[in-house]
Design an enzyme around this catalytic site. Structure first.
Site, PDB file in Angstrom:
ATOM      1  N   ASP A 256       0.865  -1.188   0.000  1.00 17.84           N
ATOM      2  CA  ASP A 256       0.000   0.000   0.000  1.00 17.84           C
ATOM      3  C   ASP A 256       0.896   1.231   0.000  1.00 17.84           C
ATOM      4  O   ASP A 256       2.130   1.105  -0.092  1.00 17.84           O
ATOM      5  CB  ASP A 256      -0.969  -0.023   1.202  1.00 17.84           C
ATOM      6  CG  ASP A 256      -2.311   0.608   0.853  1.00 17.84           C
ATOM      7  OD1 ASP A 256      -2.304   1.795   0.474  1.00 17.84           O
ATOM      8  OD2 ASP A 256      -3.344  -0.065   0.939  1.00 17.84           O
TER       9      ASP A 256
ATOM     10  N   HIS B 221      -3.080   3.111  -4.563  1.00 18.70           N
ATOM     11  CA  HIS B 221      -2.417   2.640  -3.340  1.00 18.70           C
ATOM     12  C   HIS B 221      -0.982   2.181  -3.617  1.00 18.70           C
ATOM     13  O   HIS B 221      -0.515   1.216  -3.011  1.00 18.70           O
ATOM     14  CB  HIS B 221      -3.228   1.502  -2.713  1.00 18.70           C
ATOM     15  CG  HIS B 221      -4.524   1.968  -2.091  1.00 18.70           C
ATOM     16  ND1 HIS B 221      -4.587   2.502  -0.819  1.00 18.70           N
ATOM     17  CD2 HIS B 221      -5.774   2.008  -2.583  1.00 18.70           C
ATOM     18  CE1 HIS B 221      -5.847   2.838  -0.553  1.00 18.70           C
ATOM     19  NE2 HIS B 221      -6.588   2.559  -1.616  1.00 18.70           N
TER      20      HIS B 221
ATOM     21  N   ASP C 245      -8.785  -0.940  -5.853  1.00 19.38           N
ATOM     22  CA  ASP C 245      -9.671   0.012  -5.160  1.00 19.38           C
ATOM     23  C   ASP C 245      -9.100   1.426  -5.181  1.00 19.38           C
ATOM     24  O   ASP C 245      -7.897   1.630  -5.239  1.00 19.38           O
ATOM     25  CB  ASP C 245      -9.883  -0.431  -3.698  1.00 19.38           C
ATOM     26  CG  ASP C 245      -8.573  -0.526  -2.932  1.00 19.38           C
ATOM     27  OD1 ASP C 245      -7.578  -1.019  -3.517  1.00 19.38           O
ATOM     28  OD2 ASP C 245      -8.529  -0.098  -1.773  1.00 19.38           O
ATOM     29  N   GLU C 246     -10.004   2.376  -5.078  1.00 18.72           N
ATOM     30  CA  GLU C 246      -9.672   3.787  -4.814  1.00 18.72           C
ATOM     31  C   GLU C 246      -8.520   4.307  -5.680  1.00 18.72           C
ATOM     32  O   GLU C 246      -7.640   5.006  -5.186  1.00 18.72           O
ATOM     33  CB  GLU C 246      -9.354   3.968  -3.330  1.00 18.72           C
ATOM     34  CG  GLU C 246     -10.538   3.630  -2.448  1.00 18.72           C
ATOM     35  CD  GLU C 246     -10.209   3.613  -0.962  1.00 18.72           C
ATOM     36  OE1 GLU C 246     -11.102   3.949  -0.175  1.00 18.72           O
ATOM     37  OE2 GLU C 246      -9.085   3.248  -0.573  1.00 18.72           O
TER      38      GLU C 246
ATOM     39  N   TRP D 100     -16.827  -4.622  -1.348  1.00 15.69           N
ATOM     40  CA  TRP D 100     -16.588  -3.928  -0.075  1.00 15.69           C
ATOM     41  C   TRP D 100     -17.449  -2.685   0.082  1.00 15.69           C
ATOM     42  O   TRP D 100     -17.817  -2.319   1.183  1.00 15.69           O
ATOM     43  CB  TRP D 100     -15.096  -3.590   0.074  1.00 15.69           C
ATOM     44  CG  TRP D 100     -14.589  -2.470  -0.788  1.00 15.69           C
ATOM     45  CD1 TRP D 100     -14.218  -2.553  -2.089  1.00 15.69           C
ATOM     46  CD2 TRP D 100     -14.362  -1.100  -0.397  1.00 15.69           C
ATOM     47  NE1 TRP D 100     -13.781  -1.330  -2.547  1.00 15.69           N
ATOM     48  CE2 TRP D 100     -13.856  -0.418  -1.526  1.00 15.69           C
ATOM     49  CE3 TRP D 100     -14.539  -0.390   0.795  1.00 15.69           C
ATOM     50  CZ2 TRP D 100     -13.529   0.942  -1.496  1.00 15.69           C
ATOM     51  CZ3 TRP D 100     -14.220   0.959   0.829  1.00 15.69           C
ATOM     52  CH2 TRP D 100     -13.719   1.610  -0.309  1.00 15.69           C
TER      53      TRP D 100
ATOM     54  N   ASP E 299     -11.945  -2.770  11.251  1.00 14.61           N
ATOM     55  CA  ASP E 299     -11.137  -1.643  11.743  1.00 14.61           C
ATOM     56  C   ASP E 299     -12.052  -0.585  12.364  1.00 14.61           C
ATOM     57  O   ASP E 299     -11.579   0.322  13.039  1.00 14.61           O
ATOM     58  CB  ASP E 299     -10.280  -1.021  10.621  1.00 14.61           C
ATOM     59  CG  ASP E 299     -11.106  -0.549   9.439  1.00 14.61           C
ATOM     60  OD1 ASP E 299     -12.146  -1.172   9.138  1.00 14.61           O
ATOM     61  OD2 ASP E 299     -10.704   0.454   8.804  1.00 14.61           O
TER      62      ASP E 299
END
Ligand code: ACM
Length: 628
Positions: free
Chosen positions: A191, A266, A341-342, A408, A435
């Site tokens: 990441d 990431h 992702d993202e 997710w 988390d």
């Protein structure tokens, strides 16, 4: 109808009995308590003809467990005081690969399965039948169990990038999840904050990408960027030898590791090592937890520092090929996770060369460009003999053939993928993001969202209208921005991993909150005895404040059967000398605090919450989890 009702009552009674006699998590498919009980002392005979090496390894783990209870398992045929373990000559179709039958009679323990994995799962159940304390004489209540999993993917994700965990810590995490028959460790290895896997062909990934400057406290705006010439001292990585060791440790606990190399977003740690793989090719540092993005709600965001690979550069695919060549050799499992992702597209959108590339390849927007990237990566992964899985963003702009989707952002990505006949793992934020805080934010390590044990327990991986055959299973995710140590990783993971385990192993029809939370409390004792951290937030009251005719009103709730809450609103304590909660009450104006705590039989369980009225004012109408 009547017969059905009687059968249901018998079934429910058997489940209650299961609680009374044993407290197995996840609850077995079929459990019958018997009148027998098996009593023995410091020796049991192992009656087994098994030669298979994997099963033998599992039996040796049982041997180690028994020795912690003061029992020697001796290899001697006997009629009594035996553990008989066998693999079925003729497979029991219901048990498939991971199921087992386990019987405790007055003289023996009898375990059988079709495959080694079933023996492992049976051993995990057997271990839960033992008393927690070591005693000279052990008695196990008689039972007959037939048990098998609902799903083949029963996962936890561990992020080792935001914080690094040692080999022994990762093994401890794996060992603990195996107790609850979780069988997939999704290992988030890369990441922005660190690259954690040695890639021999790309040494800078770990020489540079595994290390960041040391910062303390919360991730975010209070963490500062590296100073000029500041040494990067925090971090670490796993050598390939260490990875092989961890993979084998996991295999010996019926766990497959799914490695994740997160891309194209990431990727700041990878770009710190190889900045030429980005669009702007600017020098980068490994992110030390500094804020470098802005979030606008509805999933919209901006990366203030470029952390995305350039999808239009062939060198990027050469890099990815090198990475996945080595990853595929290290991990024997079926899947490799490519993240997805993202990924921020802003630097793609503003770059002339990228736009030219898109025009040439008739790629209409950055979503299609991301899809182009995902399809290229999927081809690389399948060329290594592996299947691709990625976060649900890999659906954007068109899903690659054969790729599995990990849903997710809720369940909708998973639903869409299943409708397109793709495999799906459900791990929605709403039920599976461990988390998130699990108790009142005044007593938790504060982050932006909450997820109670009770809510987690309602996780149902197969949404209505979806063909269950496309749902591989479910998974909880532990991101570690706010989890700097392994004991705290355990605190965040358990008991919510119990709820995930029961949601992905046990039949949906046998889930029952009161029964589950009662069993959970027995497992608290197990964790306490082994000095393993576990959250008991479920024992705390839940506080909800709202306004009625300008008055500040408060509702309290707790999730534990047969418990009561006492509270005070006049700064006095202990609270059992205050008021027993029966209905919503007013919190009057003044310099005062709400104090509340749960009790069973007049004994406090859980923490006393102490919340200033000024804080309660700010919380008006913010619905805490599991209020209703
Ligand atoms: C994710 O939580 N970004 C998959």
């Amino acid at each position: 109808m009547k017969t059905k009702l009687i059968l249901l009552v018998i079934f429910l009674m058997a489940q209650v009995n299961a609680t009374a006699q044993h407290s197995i998590i996840p609850i077995p498919v079929n459990y019958t308590a018997t009148d027998a009980s098996f009593t023995f002392q410091n020796e049991l005979s192992l009656n087994s003809k098994i030669k298979d090496t994997q099963t033998t390894t599992y039996i040796n783990l049982l041997r180690d467990f028994l020795s912690t209870k003061g029992i020697h398992l001796i290899d001697k045929k006997a009629k009594k005081n035996c553990i008989k373990i066998s693999l079925n000559k003729k497979a029991d179709a219901q048990l498939r690969d991971e199921g087992y039958t386990l019987e405790v009679t007055k003289d023996n323990i009898i375990l059988s399965a079709n495959k080694a994995a079933g023996i492992f799962n049976g051993i995990q159940t057997l271990k839960q039948l033992f008393p927690i304390e070591k005693t000279d004489t052990i008695t196990i209540a008689g039972c007959a169990i037939k048990d098998y999993p609902r799903f083949k993917w029963r996962g936890l994700m561990l992020d080792v990038s935001r914080h690094f965990f040692t080999v022994d810590e990762v093994k401890a995490y794996i060992n603990q999840m195996s107790v609850y028959k979780l069988n997939v460790l999704h290992w988030h290895l890369t990441d922005d904050q660190g690259w954690r896997i040695e890639i021999k062909a790309l040494p800078k990934l770990t020489e540079i990408g595994a290390w960041r400057v040391e910062r303390h406290g919360r991730f975010g705006k209070d963490r500062t960027a590296p100073k000029p010439n500041e040494k990067a001292t925090y971090g670490g990585f796993y050598t390939q030898e260490q990875i092989k060791d961890i993979v084998s440790y996991a295999q010996n606990r019926n766990i497959t590791i799914v490695p994740e190399i997160d891309m194209p977003g990431h990727s700041m740690a990878a770009l710190a090592a190889y900045p030429e793989l980005s669009v702007k090719k600017e020098p980068k540092y490994v992110a030390p937890g500094t804020k470098f993005s802005e979030w606008y709600g509805g999933g919209k965001f901006k990366m203030l520092i470029e952390n995305t690979l350039n999808p239009t550069d062939e060198k990027v695919y050469e890099f990815i090929d090198k990475v996945f060549t080595e990853v595929a050799e290290l991990f024997p499992g079926e899947y490799i996770h490519m993240g997805g992702d993202e990924a921020y597209h802003g630097y793609w959108d503003e770059n002339v060369a990228v736009q030219k590339f898109m025009k040439k390849h008739k790629i209409k927007d950055s979503h299609e460009l991301q899809s182009y990237f995902v399809k290229r990566v999927e081809k690389i992964i399948s060329s290594k003999g592996k299947k691709t899985i990625g976060w649900d963003e890999i659906l954007d702009g068109g899903l690659a053939d054969g790729a599995a989707v990990m849903s997710w952002r809720g369940m909708k990505g998973g639903i869409a993928a299943a409708k397109m006949k793709h495999e799906v793992v459900m791990s929605p934020t709403t039920f599976a993001y461990i988390d998130y805080m699990q108790g009142d934010e005044t007593v938790e390590n504060k982050i932006y969202s909450s997820l109670s044990l009770e809510k987690t327990y309602t996780f149902e991986p197969v949404p209505e209208g979806v063909d269950a055959k496309y749902i591989l299973g479910g998974q909880a995710n532990l991101w570690t921005e706010a989890v700097p140590t392994m004991p705290f990783a355990f605190y965040m993971t358990y008991p919510r991993a119990f709820a995930i385990s029961e949601s992905v192993w046990s039949p949906a029809s046998s889930k029952n909150w009161d029964n589950f939370v009662t069993r959970t409390q027995i497992h608290f004792d197990q964790f306490d005895a082994s000095k393993t951290n576990i959250s008991k937030a479920v024992l705390d009251p839940i506080v909800y404040v709202y306004k009625k005719d300008d008055k500040l009103m408060c509702k309290l709730k707790n999730s534990i059967p047969n418990s009561e809450i006492y509270y005070t609103i006049n700064n006095t304590y202990p609270v059992q000398f205050g008021t027993k909660y029966t209905e919503a009450f007013e919190i009057p104006e003044g310099d005062l605090k709400l104090r509340a705590q749960t009790f069973i039989n007049e004994k406090p369980i859980g923490r006393a919450l102490i919340i200033d009225r000024t804080i309660l004012e700010k919380r008006v109408d913010k619905k805490p989890f599991s209020l209703d």
